[in-house]
Design a protein around this motif. Structure first.
Motif, mmCIF file in Angstrom:
data_model
loop_
_atom_site.group_PDB
_atom_site.id
_atom_site.type_symbol
_atom_site.label_atom_id
_atom_site.label_comp_id
_atom_site.label_asym_id
_atom_site.label_seq_id
_atom_site.Cartn_x
_atom_site.Cartn_y
_atom_site.Cartn_z
ATOM 1 N N UNK A 18 -18.946 45.141 73.823
ATOM 2 C CA UNK A 18 -20.252 45.778 73.030
ATOM 3 C C UNK A 18 -20.557 44.057 72.314
ATOM 4 N N UNK A 19 -21.959 43.895 72.917
ATOM 5 C CA UNK A 19 -22.919 43.159 73.131
ATOM 6 C C UNK A 19 -23.185 42.625 70.808
ATOM 7 N N UNK A 20 -23.300 41.118 71.429
ATOM 8 C CA UNK A 20 -23.488 40.173 70.034
ATOM 9 C C UNK A 20 -24.298 41.021 68.773
ATOM 10 N N UNK A 21 -25.033 40.806 69.698
ATOM 11 C CA UNK A 21 -26.137 41.143 68.428
ATOM 12 C C UNK A 21 -25.988 43.249 68.197
ATOM 13 N N UNK A 22 -25.484 43.361 68.288
ATOM 14 C CA UNK A 22 -25.037 45.162 68.239
ATOM 15 C C UNK A 22 -23.579 44.968 67.336
ATOM 16 N N UNK A 23 -22.935 44.174 67.132
ATOM 17 C CA UNK A 23 -22.322 43.832 66.339
ATOM 18 C C UNK A 23 -22.830 42.980 65.138
ATOM 19 N N UNK A 24 -23.473 41.940 65.437
ATOM 20 C CA UNK A 24 -24.186 40.977 64.485
ATOM 21 C C UNK A 24 -24.992 42.432 63.211
ATOM 22 N N UNK A 25 -25.812 42.730 63.886
ATOM 23 C CA UNK A 25 -26.647 43.771 63.329
ATOM 24 C C UNK A 25 -25.851 44.792 62.556
ATOM 25 N N UNK A 26 -25.459 45.283 63.158
ATOM 26 C CA UNK A 26 -24.300 46.719 62.793
ATOM 27 C C UNK A 26 -23.157 47.225 62.111
ATOM 28 N N UNK A 27 -22.580 45.844 62.505
ATOM 29 C CA UNK A 27 -20.782 45.869 61.158
ATOM 30 C C UNK A 27 -20.783 46.438 60.134
ATOM 31 N N UNK A 28 -20.423 47.622 59.861
ATOM 32 C CA UNK A 28 -20.661 48.155 58.564
ATOM 33 C C UNK A 28 -20.033 46.128 56.906
ATOM 34 N N UNK A 29 -18.739 45.462 58.077
ATOM 35 C CA UNK A 29 -18.358 44.513 57.149
ATOM 36 C C UNK A 29 -19.411 42.898 57.265
ATOM 37 N N UNK A 30 -20.586 42.710 58.038
ATOM 38 C CA UNK A 30 -21.415 42.275 58.132
ATOM 39 C C UNK A 30 -22.569 42.874 56.863
ATOM 40 N N UNK A 31 -22.333 44.139 56.358
ATOM 41 C CA UNK A 31 -23.410 44.763 56.330
ATOM 42 C C UNK A 31 -22.847 44.589 54.566
ATOM 43 N N UNK A 32 -21.882 44.812 54.315
ATOM 44 C CA UNK A 32 -21.467 44.136 52.936
ATOM 45 C C UNK A 32 -21.382 42.824 52.388
ATOM 46 N N UNK A 33 -21.697 41.879 53.581
ATOM 47 C CA UNK A 33 -21.281 40.516 53.105
ATOM 48 C C UNK A 33 -22.817 39.624 52.782
ATOM 49 N N UNK A 34 -23.706 40.504 53.992
ATOM 50 C CA UNK A 34 -24.796 40.228 53.635
ATOM 51 C C UNK A 34 -25.736 41.047 51.900
ATOM 52 N N UNK A 35 -25.252 41.923 51.811
ATOM 53 C CA UNK A 35 -25.570 42.470 50.427
ATOM 54 C C UNK A 35 -24.686 42.474 49.775
ATOM 55 N N UNK A 36 -24.246 41.696 49.007
ATOM 56 C CA UNK A 36 -23.248 40.831 48.229
ATOM 57 C C UNK A 36 -23.435 41.167 46.801
ATOM 58 N N UNK A 37 -24.926 41.198 46.347
ATOM 59 C CA UNK A 37 -24.435 40.457 45.180
ATOM 60 C C UNK A 37 -24.846 42.108 44.751
ATOM 61 N N UNK A 38 -24.795 43.365 45.328
ATOM 62 C CA UNK A 38 -24.516 44.380 44.299
ATOM 63 C C UNK A 38 -22.856 45.316 44.896
ATOM 64 N N UNK A 39 -22.178 44.160 46.021
ATOM 65 C CA UNK A 39 -20.921 45.125 46.406
ATOM 66 C C UNK A 39 -19.933 44.695 45.364
ATOM 67 N N UNK A 40 -20.168 42.990 45.437
ATOM 68 C CA UNK A 40 -18.780 42.024 44.948
ATOM 69 C C UNK A 40 -18.202 42.913 43.801
ATOM 70 N N UNK A 41 -16.333 42.398 43.645
ATOM 71 C CA UNK A 41 -16.036 43.702 42.506
ATOM 72 C C UNK A 41 -15.621 42.867 41.441
ATOM 73 N N UNK A 42 -15.116 42.986 40.309
ATOM 74 C CA UNK A 42 -14.958 41.944 39.265
ATOM 75 C C UNK A 42 -16.142 41.162 38.848
#
Length: 388
Positions: free
Chosen positions: A320-344
């Protein structure tokens, strides 16, 4: 701005001298930076180009030794660099391992990276560096060399590194790097084996002419799983961060934490900053855990991880081209929006935007990269001063 703000919070006496001596030199190695964060800054691509290494470090997250059978070949590595160059935020390239100098095409790839417009940096154990190698590295665009020191004495450092003589060889390599005009960046991994040597180690680091210090904490991944008992707990994490804040006052190098993003909220909390414009400024220049939020780690086989301590493939550049991984990965998406997704506690903390807890340590200890950091002390009440 990060350096100025941390200098004010830590009352760093050496800040003006650092700006003139190292700060200007460090700028190329921080190209693309959007402030200060764990393992340096966002945006920051790191490629673990080989697992091969001439040392046998007991805490190595890569479990370095022999090269992997499926490491990216030279032409594949160049395609990876081409893809990384397509991301406009990426303006420096960090090479690591294993030990990069045991890879035969290292200089060819440094030259290719340089031609793409990257500033090159490299993590090395420095034991294979002499004046000729250092000058050649400089010629191929190496602006900063990150070298690990895990003890003030040969006995301590060599025990961690697994090879007798590695301490003296590393010191000689670091001096050669400085003579070549390469900024020296020292990585220290704090663990129960060496916390009592940190004061002496800081003096040695200053004597070597270090511009940047990254104070790692042991994360039990790779070989580190076998020494998990040496991992710093909540109380030791606090003592280390208090030590860093005190040491920053007098050291000549700028200090940054790795696996200890509580450093920034600690400095702010100590200064009574919990809201208002000074907190908003801090959120602009301090980013805490940078995993997946600009920082990205590529394994020797092309797997893309959020950081070296979150052992989770978000895709592979062979498929997979790097940019697609960089832009589309659900894990990266979670971490980029950690303010609303972190627990505890991490999800409720007023400092979550500039800290976020160590996602790697949380992953290693709980198996969930969004859970609260089990070693956080920020809201745990008063604790002891100093480092034992």
């Amino acid at each position: 701005m990060s350096a100025l703000y941390v200098g004010a919070l830590a009352r760093w006496r050496g800040l003006p001298r650092w700006i003139l001596t190292y700060g200007i030199q460090c700028l190329p190695g921080a190209a693309g930076s959007r402030g200060m964060g764990c393992i340096g800054f966002p945006a920051h691509p790191v490629w673990e180009m080989t697992t091969a290494c001439n040392l046998r470090c007991i805490h190595c997250h890569a479990a370095g030794g022999k090269p992997s059978v499926d490491e990216l070949k030279t032409d594949e590595a160049k395609r990876l660099l081409d893809q990384l160059a397509e991301v406009p935020e990426f303006r420096m390239m960090a090479f690591t391992g294993g030990e990069p100098l045991v890879r035969q095409d290292l200089f060819e790839l440094l030259a290719y990276s340089q031609a793409l417009g990257f500033t090159n940096t490299m993590a090395t154990n420095a034991t294979l560096i002499d004046d000729d190698v250092a000058r050649r590295l400089r010629r191929f665009g190496l602006a900063i060399a990150a070298v690990s020191l895990d003890g003030f004495t040969a006995e301590q450092h060599d025990m961690v590194r697994g090879i007798s003589g590695s301490f003296e060889a590393a010191l000689e390599g670091m001096r050669a790097l400085r003579r070549a005009g390469i900024v020296l960046h020292v990585n220290i991994t704090a663990m129960e084996y060496n916390v009592d040597q940190l004061v002496d180690l800081m003096r040695l680091v200053d004597e070597l002419g270090t511009g940047i210090i990254l104070m790692y904490q042991l994360v039990p991944v790779g070989r580190g799983r076998d020494i998990s008992q040496a991992t710093l707990d909540e109380g030791a994490n606090e003592r280390l961060i208090r030590f860093m804040a005190e040491a920053q006052r007098t050291t000549r190098a700028i200090m940054e934490p790795v696996a200890g993003p509580q450093y920034w909220p600690f400095l702010l909390q100590r200064a009574g900053i919990g809201s208002g414009p000074l907190l908003r400024l801090a959120e602009t220049v301090f980013h805490g855990c940078s995993a997946g939020r600009g920082f990205v780690y590529i394994k020797p086989d092309g797997d893309v991880w959020p950081c070296p301590f979150i052992e989770m493939s978000c895709g592979n550049v062979r498929e997979t081209p790097f940019r697609r991984i960089w832009k589309k990965s659900p894990v990266f998406e979670d971490l980029r929006h950690r303010e609303t997704r972190l627990k505890g506690r991490c999800g409720e903390c007023e400092y979550r935007r500039l800290c976020g807890g160590c996602r790697g340590r949380t992953w290693a200890l709980t198996g969930d990269y969004l859970k609260e950091d089990p070693s956080c002390f920020i809201h745990a009440g008063d604790a002891q001063e100093g480092v034992r």
